[in-house]
Scaffold this motif. Structure first.
Motif, PDB file in Angstrom:
ATOM      1  N   PHE A 298       6.507  -0.405  -3.412  1.00  0.00           N
ATOM      2  CA  PHE A 298       5.980  -0.132  -2.357  1.00  0.00           C
ATOM      3  C   PHE A 298       5.888   1.416  -1.702  1.00  0.00           C
ATOM      4  O   PHE A 298       4.979   1.687  -1.059  1.00  0.00           O
ATOM      5  N   ALA A 299       7.014   1.911  -1.928  1.00  0.00           N
ATOM      6  CA  ALA A 299       7.233   3.296  -1.418  1.00  0.00           C
ATOM      7  C   ALA A 299       6.255   4.331  -2.454  1.00  0.00           C
ATOM      8  O   ALA A 299       5.506   5.275  -1.882  1.00  0.00           O
ATOM      9  N   LEU A 300       6.297   3.907  -3.641  1.00  0.00           N
ATOM     10  CA  LEU A 300       5.132   4.522  -4.588  1.00  0.00           C
ATOM     11  C   LEU A 300       3.877   4.268  -4.253  1.00  0.00           C
ATOM     12  O   LEU A 300       2.939   5.102  -4.332  1.00  0.00           O
ATOM     13  N   ALA A 301       3.665   2.972  -3.907  1.00  0.00           N
ATOM     14  CA  ALA A 301       2.317   2.813  -3.380  1.00  0.00           C
ATOM     15  C   ALA A 301       1.748   3.542  -2.186  1.00  0.00           C
ATOM     16  O   ALA A 301       0.681   3.808  -2.090  1.00  0.00           O
ATOM     17  N   ALA A 302       2.672   3.869  -1.368  1.00  0.00           N
ATOM     18  CA  ALA A 302       2.547   4.674  -0.040  1.00  0.00           C
ATOM     19  C   ALA A 302       2.143   6.023  -0.609  1.00  0.00           C
ATOM     20  O   ALA A 302       1.172   6.702   0.068  1.00  0.00           O
ATOM     21  N   ILE A 303       2.897   6.501  -1.615  1.00  0.00           N
ATOM     22  CA  ILE A 303       2.581   7.986  -2.290  1.00  0.00           C
ATOM     23  C   ILE A 303       1.293   7.755  -2.852  1.00  0.00           C
ATOM     24  O   ILE A 303       0.378   8.752  -2.626  1.00  0.00           O
ATOM     25  N   GLU A 304       0.820   6.886  -3.491  1.00  0.00           N
ATOM     26  CA  GLU A 304      -0.482   6.749  -3.982  1.00  0.00           C
ATOM     27  C   GLU A 304      -1.487   6.845  -3.084  1.00  0.00           C
ATOM     28  O   GLU A 304      -2.514   7.262  -3.433  1.00  0.00           O
ATOM     29  N   ASP A 305      -1.435   6.157  -2.079  1.00  0.00           N
ATOM     30  CA  ASP A 305      -2.534   6.356  -0.872  1.00  0.00           C
ATOM     31  C   ASP A 305      -2.707   7.625  -0.603  1.00  0.00           C
ATOM     32  O   ASP A 305      -3.950   8.025  -0.003  1.00  0.00           O
ATOM     33  N   GLU A 306      -1.689   8.348  -0.595  1.00  0.00           N
ATOM     34  CA  GLU A 306      -1.806   9.997  -0.233  1.00  0.00           C
ATOM     35  C   GLU A 306      -2.355  10.747  -1.454  1.00  0.00           C
ATOM     36  O   GLU A 306      -3.106  11.761  -1.075  1.00  0.00           O
ATOM     37  N   LEU A 307      -2.475  10.364  -2.484  1.00  0.00           N
ATOM     38  CA  LEU A 307      -2.799  11.205  -3.806  1.00  0.00           C
ATOM     39  C   LEU A 307      -4.007  10.721  -4.392  1.00  0.00           C
ATOM     40  O   LEU A 307      -4.832  11.514  -4.984  1.00  0.00           O
ATOM     41  N   VAL A 308      -4.365   9.511  -4.361  1.00  0.00           N
ATOM     42  CA  VAL A 308      -5.274   8.682  -5.337  1.00  0.00           C
ATOM     43  C   VAL A 308      -6.633   8.325  -4.386  1.00  0.00           C
ATOM     44  O   VAL A 308      -6.480   7.975  -3.218  1.00  0.00           O
ATOM     45  N   PRO A 309      -7.723   8.685  -4.816  1.00  0.00           N
ATOM     46  CA  PRO A 309      -8.918   8.102  -4.330  1.00  0.00           C
ATOM     47  C   PRO A 309      -8.830   6.556  -3.789  1.00  0.00           C
ATOM     48  O   PRO A 309      -8.161   5.862  -4.826  1.00  0.00           O
ATOM     49  N   ALA A 310      -9.503   6.246  -2.833  1.00  0.00           N
ATOM     50  CA  ALA A 310      -9.141   4.772  -2.429  1.00  0.00           C
ATOM     51  C   ALA A 310      -9.852   3.838  -3.388  1.00  0.00           C
ATOM     52  O   ALA A 310      -9.254   2.646  -3.634  1.00  0.00           O
ATOM     53  N   ASP A 312      -9.635   3.988  -6.385  1.00  0.00           N
ATOM     54  CA  ASP A 312      -8.743   3.981  -7.797  1.00  0.00           C
ATOM     55  C   ASP A 312      -7.363   3.415  -7.635  1.00  0.00           C
ATOM     56  O   ASP A 312      -6.647   3.150  -8.329  1.00  0.00           O
ATOM     57  N   ARG A 313      -7.135   3.130  -6.242  1.00  0.00           N
ATOM     58  CA  ARG A 313      -5.908   3.002  -5.977  1.00  0.00           C
ATOM     59  C   ARG A 313      -5.397   1.344  -6.476  1.00  0.00           C
ATOM     60  O   ARG A 313      -6.466   0.316  -6.561  1.00  0.00           O
ATOM     61  N   SER A 314      -4.232   1.053  -6.647  1.00  0.00           N
ATOM     62  CA  SER A 314      -3.666  -0.161  -7.019  1.00  0.00           C
ATOM     63  C   SER A 314      -3.461  -1.172  -5.953  1.00  0.00           C
ATOM     64  O   SER A 314      -3.919  -2.501  -5.979  1.00  0.00           O
ATOM     65  N   ARG A 315      -3.460  -0.668  -4.936  1.00  0.00           N
ATOM     66  CA  ARG A 315      -3.365  -1.627  -3.571  1.00  0.00           C
ATOM     67  C   ARG A 315      -2.342  -2.629  -3.933  1.00  0.00           C
ATOM     68  O   ARG A 315      -2.617  -3.688  -3.497  1.00  0.00           O
ATOM     69  N   LEU A 316      -1.131  -2.263  -4.201  1.00  0.00           N
ATOM     70  CA  LEU A 316      -0.293  -3.242  -4.572  1.00  0.00           C
ATOM     71  C   LEU A 316       0.373  -4.156  -3.485  1.00  0.00           C
ATOM     72  O   LEU A 316       0.215  -5.320  -3.691  1.00  0.00           O
ATOM     73  N   PRO A 317       0.762  -3.525  -2.456  1.00  0.00           N
ATOM     74  CA  PRO A 317       1.231  -4.433  -1.151  1.00  0.00           C
ATOM     75  C   PRO A 317      -0.023  -5.554  -0.959  1.00  0.00           C
ATOM     76  O   PRO A 317       0.376  -6.655  -0.626  1.00  0.00           O
ATOM     77  N   GLU A 318      -1.243  -4.917  -0.976  1.00  0.00           N
ATOM     78  CA  GLU A 318      -2.324  -5.914  -0.515  1.00  0.00           C
ATOM     79  C   GLU A 318      -2.427  -7.139  -1.611  1.00  0.00           C
ATOM     80  O   GLU A 318      -2.693  -8.019  -1.222  1.00  0.00           O
ATOM     81  N   VAL A 319      -2.216  -6.598  -2.726  1.00  0.00           N
ATOM     82  CA  VAL A 319      -2.492  -7.808  -4.000  1.00  0.00           C
ATOM     83  C   VAL A 319      -1.148  -8.694  -3.836  1.00  0.00           C
ATOM     84  O   VAL A 319      -1.596  -9.885  -3.817  1.00  0.00           O
ATOM     85  N   VAL A 320      -0.272  -8.272  -3.671  1.00  0.00           N
ATOM     86  CA  VAL A 320       1.215  -9.133  -3.471  1.00  0.00           C
ATOM     87  C   VAL A 320       0.793 -10.150  -2.458  1.00  0.00           C
ATOM     88  O   VAL A 320       0.897 -11.357  -2.434  1.00  0.00           O
ATOM     89  N   GLU A 321       0.370  -9.417  -1.147  1.00  0.00           N
ATOM     90  CA  GLU A 321       0.139 -10.449  -0.104  1.00  0.00           C
ATOM     91  C   GLU A 321      -0.920 -11.489  -0.417  1.00  0.00           C
ATOM     92  O   GLU A 321      -0.828 -12.748   0.024  1.00  0.00           O
ATOM     93  N   ARG A 322      -2.097 -11.004  -0.896  1.00  0.00           N
ATOM     94  CA  ARG A 322      -3.055 -11.977  -1.153  1.00  0.00           C
ATOM     95  C   ARG A 322      -2.818 -13.117  -2.175  1.00  0.00           C
ATOM     96  O   ARG A 322      -3.109 -14.305  -1.941  1.00  0.00           O
ATOM     97  N   ARG A 323      -1.855 -12.573  -3.244  1.00  0.00           N
ATOM     98  CA  ARG A 323      -1.578 -13.734  -4.065  1.00  0.00           C
ATOM     99  C   ARG A 323      -0.483 -14.657  -3.610  1.00  0.00           C
ATOM    100  O   ARG A 323      -0.408 -15.700  -3.738  1.00  0.00           O
ATOM    101  N   MET A 324       0.368 -14.189  -2.640  1.00  0.00           N
ATOM    102  CA  MET A 324       1.612 -14.989  -2.209  1.00  0.00           C
ATOM    103  C   MET A 324       0.873 -15.998  -1.103  1.00  0.00           C
ATOM    104  O   MET A 324       1.100 -17.125  -1.150  1.00  0.00           O
ATOM    105  N   LEU A 325      -0.360 -15.631  -0.338  1.00  0.00           N
ATOM    106  CA  LEU A 325      -1.054 -16.319   0.392  1.00  0.00           C
ATOM    107  C   LEU A 325      -2.002 -17.548  -0.546  1.00  0.00           C
ATOM    108  O   LEU A 325      -1.933 -18.612  -0.061  1.00  0.00           O
ATOM    109  N   ALA A 326      -2.236 -17.195  -1.644  1.00  0.00           N
ATOM    110  CA  ALA A 326      -2.986 -18.012  -2.339  1.00  0.00           C
ATOM    111  C   ALA A 326      -2.324 -18.981  -3.299  1.00  0.00           C
ATOM    112  O   ALA A 326      -2.792 -20.258  -3.431  1.00  0.00           O
ATOM    113  N   GLU A 327      -0.994 -18.627  -3.429  1.00  0.00           N
ATOM    114  CA  GLU A 327      -0.056 -19.449  -4.137  1.00  0.00           C
ATOM    115  C   GLU A 327       1.243 -19.679  -3.427  1.00  0.00           C
ATOM    116  O   GLU A 327       2.396 -19.166  -3.639  1.00  0.00           O
ATOM    117  N   PRO A 328       1.226 -20.515  -2.200  1.00  0.00           N
ATOM    118  CA  PRO A 328       2.332 -20.415  -1.269  1.00  0.00           C
ATOM    119  C   PRO A 328       3.584 -21.233  -1.608  1.00  0.00           C
ATOM    120  O   PRO A 328       4.643 -21.095  -0.769  1.00  0.00           O
TER     121      PRO A 328
END
Length: 431
Positions: A298-310, A312-328
């Motif tokens: 998640f720290a690397l994802a925060a660094i990615e947010d500063e360096l990579v165009p929106a 092209d980002r992985s949005r890893l924390p968002e993907v994790v949250e979405r998948r955890m809500l979809a499969e609780p």
């Protein structure tokens, strides 16, 4: 036949505090951290799969015991760690996953489980028959637990034959902390009593005799008892040695046996050291390592947010949250409270139910994209300092590379370094 684990027991019995870290995780980056730690320390890498992660049907990771073996051995080979310094363990092997079945059906599957682990070359087997099955009284009595453990040992021994069985070291115990941490808020936690521990030993001796496996007793290397260490979602119960003075003497007359401590995740370094000094020579850690991995990614994802165009980002924390809500299923029965409290727990709980979701295809793809995105860039040192300060310091000293994978692995090793110092205080690090 000698086991690398024998030297740990021998040191303890000779009055020289020494231990070994048991890494209980199936995540490749955590396993890589364990391998690199062993390389740097000159020690062994003990990596254990739990019965939830890996079983004869695939577990929640999709891996059978032979698959897990190949994963660990492949990572070791990639880094140049000799396989004779890799110890594979099976954690909580027993009927846990089949508790809804009758005792006979559950034990049939549990025996097949331990046989699969033994056949795949696992040489440290923790037998956990403490969970009641359908129709069982709760809690189970020591004699029932011991009888089931003996049946599983017989299955393992018969599977591999007498010669190969000499390599296997077993772990027994009826007061076994809940796998992965407590499921609810902790109340008062008390150590196992010395009387209860002696009863466990006696009942297992009887069961071994009844099943004709008395000769296996010298290969029972550890007894699991509760030293009163545990964690739940928000709190850690730290080890207090004054509560275990009598318990620590129970194994004085067992020349080949030490204690194994479960749920040592998040213990302070001085508590880990005290546990090893007090004969808990095997320190198991699992969620604490994937918790650290999540911090790093998640720290690397925060660094990615500063360096990579929106776009092209992985949005890893968002993907994790979405998948955890979809499969609780893996978290909703464990995290009580309001929607906001559950949201925080999904990301930050010490119980780290998030660890069950790393094998998810979408999450795995987002992790790969994150690491690939940052591997193609040079991470500015000020950004690294802001988000991963320990790794920043090591990069500055030339101790590690600044690649995202190196940074994530090293952050996990921050946990393993504390364990290493506790396991072998006379060495700079310990596997």
């Amino acid at each position: 036949m000698r086991s690398p684990l024998d030297k740990v027991v021998e040191h303890q019995k000779a009055g020289r505090p020494q231990g070994i870290t048991s890494v209980c995780s199936a995540h490749p980056l955590v396993i890589e951290a364990a391998v690199v730690q062993a390389l740097d320390s000159g020690g062994d890498a003990l990596v254990e799969a739990t019965s939830n992660q890996v079983d004869q049907y695939g577990g929640y990771t999709g891996m059978r015991p032979a698959d897990f073996r190949d994963l660990v051995h492949g990572i070791a080979a990639d880094h140049g760690l000799p396989l004779d310094r890799v110890i594979l363990g099976g954690d909580h092997l027993g009927p846990n996953r089949w508790r809804a079945l009758s005792p006979d059906e559950a034990m049939e599957r549990a025996c097949a489980l331990v046989a699969a682990y033994a056949a795949a070359g696992f040489t440290k087997i923790h037998l956990d028959c403490s969970f009641p099955c359908a129709g069982d009284p709760a809690p189970l009595t020591d004699d029932v637990v011991a009888e089931r453990a003996a049946r599983m040992i017989r299955a393992a021994e018969d599977t591999v034959g007498e010669r190969e069985a000499e390599r296997i070291r077993y772990v027994i115990g009826t007061e076994v902390p809940t796998p992965g941490g407590a499921h609810e808020d902790l109340g008062v936690l008390a150590p196992t009593t010395a009387e209860a521990a002696r009863t466990t030993l006696e009942e297992h001796r009887k069961a071994f005799a009844a099943h004709g496996i008395t000769g296996v007793w010298p290969r029972v290397m550890a007894l699991v008892v509760q030293p009163a260490v545990e964690f739940d979602h928000l709190r850690v119960v730290d080890y207090r040695r004054e509560g275990t003075a009598e318990l620590r003497r129970v194994l004085d007359d067992e020349p080949a046996m030490v204690f194994e401590a479960h749920s040592t995740d998040y213990q302070r370094p001085e508590a880990l050291t005290a546990l090893v000094e007090d004969h808990w020579a095997v320190l198991k850690v699992g969620p604490g390592l994937t918790f650290a991995l999540r911090e790093a990614l998640f720290a690397l994802a925060a660094i990615e947010d500063e360096l990579v165009p929106a776009a092209d980002r992985s949005r890893l924390p968002e993907v994790v949250e979405r998948r955890m809500l979809a499969e609780p299923a893996m978290w909703e029965g464990y995290y009580p409270g309001s929607a906001d409290e559950q949201r925080l727990a999904r990301r930050y709980s010490f119980s780290d139910r998030l660890r069950y979701y790393w094998p998810d295809a979408e999450i795995a793809a987002a992790q790969t994209r994150l690491l690939d995105n940052l591997a193609a860039l040079e991470i500015p040192l000020p950004l690294l300092s802001a988000h991963l300060p320990n790794q920043y310091a090591r990069v500055r000293r030339g101790e590690i590379a600044a690649g995202p994978r190196d940074l994530a692995v090293d952050h996990v090793r921050d946990v393993l370094r504390d364990y290493g110092q506790a396991c072998d205080p006379n060495h700079k690090e310990c596997a």
